[in-house]
Design an enzyme around this catalytic site. Structure first.
Site, mmCIF file in Angstrom:
data_model
loop_
_atom_site.group_PDB
_atom_site.id
_atom_site.type_symbol
_atom_site.label_atom_id
_atom_site.label_comp_id
_atom_site.label_asym_id
_atom_site.label_seq_id
_atom_site.Cartn_x
_atom_site.Cartn_y
_atom_site.Cartn_z
ATOM 1 N N LYS A 79 0.845 -1.203 0.000
ATOM 2 C CA LYS A 79 0.000 0.000 0.000
ATOM 3 C C LYS A 79 0.875 1.246 0.000
ATOM 4 O O LYS A 79 1.897 1.295 0.698
ATOM 5 C CB LYS A 79 -0.914 -0.010 1.230
ATOM 6 C CG LYS A 79 -1.953 1.114 1.247
ATOM 7 C CD LYS A 79 -2.849 1.035 2.486
ATOM 8 C CE LYS A 79 -3.985 2.056 2.456
ATOM 9 N NZ LYS A 79 -4.880 1.958 3.624
ATOM 10 N N SER A 168 -9.966 1.797 2.432
ATOM 11 C CA SER A 168 -9.038 2.585 1.632
ATOM 12 C C SER A 168 -7.969 1.755 0.907
ATOM 13 O O SER A 168 -7.405 2.192 -0.083
ATOM 14 C CB SER A 168 -8.318 3.606 2.517
ATOM 15 O OG SER A 168 -7.481 2.960 3.460
ATOM 16 N N SER A 192 -10.345 -0.553 6.568
ATOM 17 C CA SER A 192 -9.665 -0.322 5.289
ATOM 18 C C SER A 192 -8.971 -1.545 4.702
ATOM 19 O O SER A 192 -8.543 -1.507 3.550
ATOM 20 C CB SER A 192 -8.655 0.816 5.422
ATOM 21 O OG SER A 192 -9.317 2.051 5.354
#
Lengths: 508, 476
Positions: A79, A168, A192
């Protein structure tokens, strides 16, 4: 021969270790798929050169007969909220880009900030001989539940490209679901990891607060953030978690507790485990297809010898309010360092005054949702409002935690839906931020309580005229530092609901 | 109308750790800009603080020295504001639950002692430094960012600028004594803000206060406060109202001026620092620090005055620095006449002493001084000669005896030889001798002077005086 890149991570690593495939070939395969599926926009940055070099190094290590790490040659995506010393780190924000020639913010991650250091989890992956293939797309600064808040454009759901991948950590979920990486890391502050895992049909783990180091994770809400893995099956996620977990001298909130045998836990029988069902997680707003899929999965576990019990989590209804006070308060402070002084974007007329530079930089660099949360957080901490908001939210947070403490006195784990609905269409939540906040209604309480959570695919919805078959996630929760239970249950759910292995999205 | 000033000081004392409060970077002063930095003290995204244990130990020691209650649990908090020298956009400090509260500091002004309350003492990180005016730019040096500070907030118990100055000196001496701070105002490792208000004499209600920022010398603290008292008095006498604000003292004009009005005051939005768990120190740790604490200046002075017979002034002089104390007490171990040692150390030794924070250098060693005083005591040399020997010893490794021998400085105590000399002088100055015999005893001083002149001051004065008494006084 089956595609090595689609095997569980332990088998991929074993193939590389035995020399059945070179790390270089495996990496090239991953890079090839990343290119082929580039339209999904899962990656903000493809670390082609660094990945090939890392893979070659693994192969040389093997050639020299040196011992290989637990992730040798396995392609892993990261990420973009995690610092990497050899790749830009932008948090999908223009604020972490450089100003371009026309005097505006950078438009992609290539102009992104280059950290001088690796996050602890990244360093641990490298030490385990993993090959880091790229940085994944996300909602800006991890704020969002659909990927639509990425400053560089959203990622698409591989099951239906008109739908969001969740957020997210959407890019990390897509990368794994589409087979571009064997596994990935995301971060979960209020759902997320779990929510995009559910929407993309992969396993996603939110470890207990303190299980995994946060050092090098660009902070959103420090008391909630946790790094965790995505993979296509529980065993693969377990191996990743074993590699990244454990005490870290750089993170005072990271617990000095032994790392569990997560992979071994996948082989344990579920017989005798007591599973709690919180009715608060099955109320209004829950998609009927999700409800029936989740209940079916729980029945399957029951048929394997689990006992099922209702549990009460009465303060669940305060979850969203509590979360959006605590998380935004911390975010308003955490994001203060993005001021244009030392790194990332700076917009200013020459010799302008300080306030002008702050204002122009932060106004151009932050997206609407980030600004909204900074404003909210600044407000709830302000003199005269602190007691009414922040202090009260800390109290309700304690009540939510006590709900779980009480429930876990009688059950070993809790089962519930991860997301109220399967993947939703872009723009579906409209411009109402509160509608988007509801997407995390089932994941926020576990984050506030700091307990362990995991989402495992448990069904596909039936395809109809308005939507194709979409994955449904089952959320499993366990007391803090009892991740092993989650892996035991998740592996059983996989055996019971997908005996032929994880479902594959219909990609070309 | 007559007014009474009400003053409270906030001291920021750098804790003398080798590394910063939340990272391993050096706290060395004076390096090239931005060389003692890392992701943590640069506030880079993703970095996290890890508390320096030594800083906690020093803060506990400071708290104990100030008679504070040390709290087993304390909380770090974020103080939020934007400034380029503050890399994270917040300062990690302690707010609602500091490590130490409810202490006191005893001060002495013109022989009157007073106990000043200490509200609290807490740990916090220092900011960096903005450097202005380089080609019109402002530059930021973050070498200092993250340096550990102990902020000590005093009660508004001070009633004059002289008391404030005494408080500041006593605080500095105490912290240096305990070994947690080097007391160096020039390098900014000991800083002070003053809260000043005035009220009509005899009233209780506090006036509106102004905060004077960054007073960087003992001299300025008194001048700044006096200037502020005069300013506030003029406002009240003219029927005006003092506005609450933050002000700065300009040593060139001797005046204070507005830095920030109250309307512009920051809302710091303090909240508990989520990156650091609550700090816990055990009762056993606190007890161990208490037991290991250096004897504090007040206690040292009391012991010296009461048991060694030193004067308060000498005790004050010798207890200014822990190295002075050590020097004095080491000499006493070899020469057990504390008053004589104290006077000699205070009058001779300290003149050449130099302080470097916690360290001190002396021109002589305690052993050299002890030997010198022994020679005086045994009558081998005179007090006057001792000064000459001391001067010769300074900066050398020589012994006092070797200097005495080399210079032939021995006191002449051979009474037969002295009597011959005395008789010769009596014969040489018959009229003066006759005057003495006639009763003018004071003229014996004239003969003493002649002897000293002849012997280069080496004659034993007691002996010479006895001889003249006998030769001139006794005979009818």
């Amino acid at each position: 021969m089956s595609e090595v890149l689609d095997l569980p991570i332990p088998e991929q690593a074993a193939c590389v270790a035995r020399g059945e495939i070179s790390a270089l070939a495996l990496t090239e395969r991953a890079l090839g798929r990343m290119e082929a599926h580039g339209g999904l926009h899962a990656f903000l940055y493809v670390a082609r050169e660094a990945a090939l070099a890392a893979a070659a190094a693994v192969d040389q290590k093997r050639a020299r007969g040196e011992p290989l790490g637990k992730l040798c040659g396995v392609p892993i995506a990261i990420k973009d909220a995690l610092c990497t010393r050899d790749a830009p780190t932008t948090c999908a924000s223009k604020l972490l880009t450089r100003r371009n020639a026309s005097g505006t913010a950078g438009s992609d991650a290539d102009s992104g900030w280059r950290p001088p250091y690796d996050a602890t989890v990244v360093a641990r992956l490298r030490a385990a001989d993993a090959v880091l293939v790229g940085k994944t797309n996300m909602d800006e600064f991890a704020m969002g539940s659909s990927g639509e808040n990425s400053a560089f454009g959203p990622m698409l759901n591989p099951w239906d490209s008109t739908r969001t991948a969740g957020g997210s950590s959407g890019g990390s979920a897509v990368a794994v679901a589409a087979g571009m990486a064997a596994g990935s890391l995301g971060s979960d502050t209020g759902g997320s990891i779990r929510q995009p895992a559910a929407l993309c049909g992969v396993v996603g783990v939110k470890p207990s607060y303190g299980r995994v180091s946060r050092y090098g994770l660009v902070a959103f809400a420090s008391s909630l953030d946790q790094v965790g893995p995505f993979a296509r099956d529980a065993r693969s996620a377990a191996r990743l978690l074993e590699v990244i977990s454990g005490a870290d001298g750089h993170d005072s909130t990271c617990a000095d507790l032994p790392v569990g045998a997560y992979e071994a836990a996948c082989d344990k029988p579920v017989k005798g485990l007591r599973i709690g069902i919180p009715e608060e997680y099955f109320g209004a707003g829950l998609d009927p297809a999700v409800a029936s899929s989740v209940r079916a999965a729980i029945s399957a576990l029951e048929s394997e010898g689990c006992s099922v019990h209702p549990v009460a989590l009465p303060h669940t209804r305060h979850g969203i309010a509590t979360y959006y006070i605590v998380a935004t308060a911390e975010a308003s402070s955490n994001l203060a360092r993005f001021d244009g002084v030392r790194f990332g974007l700076r917009l200013e007329p020459p010799r302008s005054n300080l306030e002008t530079m702050y204002g122009k930089t932060r106004n151009a660099g932050f997206g609407a949702e980030v600004k909204r949360r900074i404003l909210l957080g600044t407000y709830v901490l302000s003199s005269g409002y602190y007691d009414a908001y922040y202090r009260k939210a800390q109290k309700t947070r304690t009540l939510i935690k006590q709900d779980f403490d009480r429930a876990f006195e009688t059950v070993d784990a809790i089962a519930a839906p991860t997301s109220p609905s399967p993947a939703f269409k872009f723009g579906d939540k409209g411009s109402d931020p509160l509608a988007m906040y509801l997407a995390d209604i089932y994941t926020l309480p576990a984050s506030l309580a700091g307990i362990a959570g995991l989402s495992v695919p448990c069904a596909m919805t039936r395809a109809n005229d308005s939507q194709p078959a979409l994955p449904v996630g089952l959320q499993l929760l366990a007391p803090a530092f009892e991740e092993e239970r989650l892996f035991t249950l998740a592996a059983a759910v996989e055996r019971l609901t997908a005996p032929n292995g994880p479902a594959r999205p219909p990609l070309g | 109308m007559e007014y009474e000033p009400v003053i409270g000081l906030e001291v920021h004392a750098q804790l003398l750790t080798k590394s910063k409060l939340f990272c391993a970077c050096s706290t060395d002063f004076g390096g090239e800009p931005n060389t003692n930095v890392c992701p943590v003290c640069l506030g880079l995204p993703g970095s996290l603080p890890v508390l320096n244990e030594q800083a906690v130990t020093f803060a506990v020691q400071a708290g104990l020295a100030l008679g504070c209650t040390i709290h087993e649990k304390s909380i770090f908090a974020r103080k939020n504001y934007f400034y380029p020298d503050l890399p994270k956009g917040y300062q990690i400090s302690q707010f609602e639950e500091p490590i130490a509260t409810h202490g006191h500091l005893d001060i002495d002004v013109d022989g009157v002692s007073k106990r000043v309350g200490i509200t609290r003492a807490h740990m916090e990180e220092d900011a960096g430094k903005n450097v202005h005016g380089v080609a019109g730019d402002s530059l930021v040096d973050l070498n200092r960012a993250g340096t550990p500070l102990c902020e000590i907030v005093g009660e508004p118990d001070l009633r004059s600028s002289a008391e404030a100055a005494a408080y500041l000196r006593a605080m500095r001496d105490l912290l240096v004594f305990v070994g947690v701070n080097d007391g160096n105002l020039e390098e900014g490792s000991f800083r002070c803000d003053a809260n000043v208000s005035i009220r009509p004499v005899g009233t209780e209600k506090l006036g509106t206060r102004c905060e004077l920022k960054n007073i960087n010398s003992f001299k300025f603290v008194q001048r700044a406060i006096d200037a502020e008292i005069i300013r506030q008095t003029a406002i009240l006498d003219a029927g005006g109202k003092v506005k609450q604000e933050t002000r700065s003292f300009d040593p060139d004009t001797g005046l204070t001026h507005t830095l920030r009005a109250k309307d512009d005051a920051h809302d710091y939005r303090y909240f508990p620092e989520p990156d650091l768990p609550p700090l816990r120190v055990t009762a056993a740790f606190i007890a161990a620090q208490r037991a290991g604490l250096h004897e504090l200046p007040v206690a040292v002075r009391k012991r010296w005055v009461e048991t060694l017979g030193l004067t308060a002034a000498t005790a004050q002089t010798l207890s200014q620095h822990p190295q002075y104390v050590t020097f004095f007490e080491t000499v006493c171990q070899s020469f057990d006449q504390p008053v004589k040692v104290a006077n000699f150390v205070a009058n001779e030794v300290l003149r050449g002493a130099k302080l470097h924070g916690l360290a001190a250098t002396f021109t002589v060693t305690p052993a050299q001084v002890a030997e010198l005083l022994l020679l005086v005591e045994s009558g081998e040399i005179s007090g006057k000669q001792a000064k000459e020997v001391f001067a010769a010893l300074e900066g050398t490794a020589r012994t006092a005896r070797s200097v005495v021998d080399e210079r032939g400085l021995k006191v002449v105590s051979d009474s037969a030889a002295l009597e011959v000399l005395c008789q010769r002088l009596i014969d040489g100055f018959p009229s003066q001798a006759a005057s003495v015999r006639a009763g003018k005893k004071a003229l014996i001083g004239f003969f003493m002077g002649q002897v000293m002149k002849e012997t280069g001051g080496a004659a034993n004065p007691k002996l010479v005086s006895d001889i003249f008494e006998r030769l001139l006084g006794g005979a009818p």
